[in-house]
Design a protein around this motif. Structure first.
Motif, mmCIF file in Angstrom:
data_model
loop_
_atom_site.group_PDB
_atom_site.id
_atom_site.type_symbol
_atom_site.label_atom_id
_atom_site.label_comp_id
_atom_site.label_asym_id
_atom_site.label_seq_id
_atom_site.Cartn_x
_atom_site.Cartn_y
_atom_site.Cartn_z
ATOM 1 N N ARG A 23 37.032 7.535 17.665
ATOM 2 C CA ARG A 23 37.728 6.656 16.709
ATOM 3 C C ARG A 23 38.467 7.476 15.654
ATOM 4 N N ALA A 24 37.829 8.526 15.172
ATOM 5 C CA ALA A 24 38.494 9.390 14.175
ATOM 6 C C ALA A 24 39.732 10.044 14.785
ATOM 7 N N ALA A 25 39.631 10.480 16.027
ATOM 8 C CA ALA A 25 40.796 11.081 16.699
ATOM 9 C C ALA A 25 41.895 10.038 16.883
ATOM 10 N N ALA A 26 41.522 8.825 17.269
ATOM 11 C CA ALA A 26 42.516 7.763 17.445
ATOM 12 C C ALA A 26 43.239 7.467 16.136
ATOM 13 N N ASP A 27 42.510 7.524 15.034
ATOM 14 C CA ASP A 27 43.104 7.249 13.726
ATOM 15 C C ASP A 27 44.161 8.280 13.327
ATOM 16 N N LEU A 28 44.145 9.436 13.955
ATOM 17 C CA LEU A 28 45.155 10.456 13.663
ATOM 18 C C LEU A 28 46.531 10.057 14.196
ATOM 19 N N ALA A 29 46.543 9.115 15.157
ATOM 20 C CA ALA A 29 47.789 8.613 15.748
ATOM 21 C C ALA A 29 48.640 9.721 16.360
ATOM 22 N N LEU A 30 47.986 10.684 16.988
ATOM 23 C CA LEU A 30 48.703 11.753 17.683
ATOM 24 C C LEU A 30 49.179 11.228 19.034
ATOM 25 N N PRO A 31 50.356 11.625 19.466
ATOM 26 C CA PRO A 31 50.817 11.163 20.776
ATOM 27 C C PRO A 31 50.070 11.867 21.917
ATOM 28 N N ASP A 32 49.831 11.134 22.976
ATOM 29 C CA ASP A 32 49.241 11.682 24.203
ATOM 30 C C ASP A 32 48.014 12.543 23.893
ATOM 31 N N TRP A 33 47.040 11.976 23.179
ATOM 32 C CA TRP A 33 45.871 12.758 22.758
ATOM 33 C C TRP A 33 44.680 12.514 23.674
ATOM 34 N N TRP A 34 43.896 13.570 23.840
ATOM 35 C CA TRP A 34 42.675 13.562 24.656
ATOM 36 C C TRP A 34 41.672 14.518 24.032
ATOM 37 N N ILE A 35 40.397 14.214 24.167
ATOM 38 C CA ILE A 35 39.344 15.159 23.774
ATOM 39 C C ILE A 35 38.706 15.639 25.063
ATOM 40 N N GLY A 36 38.704 16.957 25.240
ATOM 41 C CA GLY A 36 38.265 17.475 26.530
ATOM 42 C C GLY A 36 37.209 18.540 26.452
ATOM 43 N N ALA A 37 37.041 19.169 27.587
ATOM 44 C CA ALA A 37 36.146 20.313 27.764
ATOM 45 C C ALA A 37 34.693 19.945 27.482
ATOM 46 N N GLN A 80 42.914 16.269 8.192
ATOM 47 C CA GLN A 80 42.748 14.812 8.163
ATOM 48 C C GLN A 80 41.482 14.405 8.925
ATOM 49 N N ALA A 81 41.263 15.026 10.073
ATOM 50 C CA ALA A 81 40.066 14.729 10.873
ATOM 51 C C ALA A 81 38.804 15.149 10.127
ATOM 52 N N MET A 82 38.841 16.319 9.480
ATOM 53 C CA MET A 82 37.685 16.792 8.707
ATOM 54 C C MET A 82 37.377 15.857 7.545
ATOM 55 N N ALA A 83 38.412 15.306 6.941
ATOM 56 C CA ALA A 83 38.196 14.362 5.844
ATOM 57 C C ALA A 83 37.531 13.088 6.362
ATOM 58 N N ALA A 84 37.900 12.683 7.565
ATOM 59 C CA ALA A 84 37.328 11.466 8.158
ATOM 60 C C ALA A 84 35.900 11.698 8.641
ATOM 61 N N LEU A 85 35.666 12.829 9.286
ATOM 62 C CA LEU A 85 34.338 13.165 9.819
ATOM 63 C C LEU A 85 34.011 14.611 9.474
ATOM 64 N N PRO A 86 33.545 14.855 8.257
ATOM 65 C CA PRO A 86 33.190 16.230 7.875
ATOM 66 C C PRO A 86 32.055 16.752 8.757
ATOM 67 N N GLY A 87 32.095 18.026 8.996
ATOM 68 C CA GLY A 87 31.031 18.633 9.786
ATOM 69 C C GLY A 87 31.317 18.684 11.268
ATOM 70 N N VAL A 88 32.303 17.933 11.734
ATOM 71 C CA VAL A 88 32.690 18.003 13.142
ATOM 72 C C VAL A 88 33.607 19.219 13.293
ATOM 73 N N PRO A 89 33.317 20.080 14.256
ATOM 74 C CA PRO A 89 34.141 21.289 14.438
ATOM 75 C C PRO A 89 35.439 20.989 15.202
#
Length: 184
Positions: A23-37, A80-89
Motif C-alpha cells: 500500500r505504501a508503494a502504491a501511494d507513491l504513484a510510480l508508473p509500472d511499479w513492482w516489488i520483487g526479489a 517519501q516511502a520512509m516517511a510513510a513506513l519508517p524502518g522499512v529498508p
C-alpha cells in the motif's frame, strides 16, 4: 508442501506487513511499479521451510519511467516511502536507466528488467492494482515454489553462474533454507 502461484498471492495478501508495504508503494504513484526479489522469494521459502519470516534486508521497488531518469527522483521516492513506513529498508530504482549500470540493452519495462535479475526464483514480483495483489514470475513459478536456485537466462553463462554462487554464499541462503536445490 507444493504451492501454486495463487497460493503465493494468498500468502502475500494474508501478511499484514507485506500488504502495508504494498500500500505504501502504491501511494507513491510510480508508473509500472513492482516489488520483487526477496520480498516475495523469502516469504515463500520461509513458508515452505516452516520458518518464521526473514527480516527484510531491502524492499526492491522497481518502476519504469523514461521521463524521470535523474537518480534524485529515486531518492525522493525513497524519502517519501520512509516517511510513510519508517524502518522499512526501501530501495527504489527506475529501471529505465538501470541497463546502463548493468551493461544491458535498454529495458522496455520494469518486468523486462526484473526478468534479468540473477536467479529465476528472484525474478518474481508483486504489485497492487486496486486491492488485488498481482504476482509475476518472469520465468515461471516452478523454481520459486520448488526452492530451486538456478541462474536466470541473463546469468546462464560462466560469469553469471559465478555471480549466483557468490550471492548464495554472501546471503547465507543455504544456512537459512537447507532444502534449497542448486542447479548452478
Amino acid at each position: 508442501m507444493v504451492l501454486s502461484a495463487q497460493d503465493v498471492v494468498g500468502m502475500i495478501e494474508s501478511d499484514p506487513t507485506a500488504m502495508n508495504v504494498l500500500r505504501a508503494a502504491a501511494d507513491l504513484a510510480l508508473p509500472d511499479w513492482w516489488i520483487g526479489a526477496g520480498f516475495v522469494r523469502n516469504r515463500v521459502w520461509d513458508s515452505i521451510s516452516g520458518l518464521p519470516a526473514s527480516p527484510e534486508r531491502d524492499v526492491d521497488v522497481a518502476y519504469f519511467d523514461p521521463e524521470r531518469l535523474d537518480p534524485r527522483e529515486d531518492a525522493r521516492a525513497e524519502a517519501q516511502a520512509m516517511a510513510a513506513l519508517p524502518g522499512v529498508p526501501w530501495e527504489i530504482r527506475n529501471q529505465a536507466r538501470m541497463h546502463l549500470r548493468n551493461g544491458d540493452e535498454p529495458y522496455t519495462s520494469a518486468l523486462d528488467a526484473i526478468s534479468r535479475w540473477p536467479e529465476t526464483a528472484t525474478c518474481v514480483a508483486v504489485t497492487l492494482r486496486g486491492d488485488a495483489v498481482r504476482l509475476v514470475c518472469c520465468h515461471g513459478p516452478a523454481d520459486l515454489v520448488g526452492m530451486v536456485v538456478r541462474p536466470s537466462p541473463a546469468f546462464d553463462n560462466a560469469a553469471g553462474r559465478a555471480t549466483v554462487r557468490r550471492r548464495l554464499e554472501v546471503k547465507g541462503w543455504l544456512d537459512r533454507w537447507a532444502g534449497l536445490r542448486l542447479e548452478i
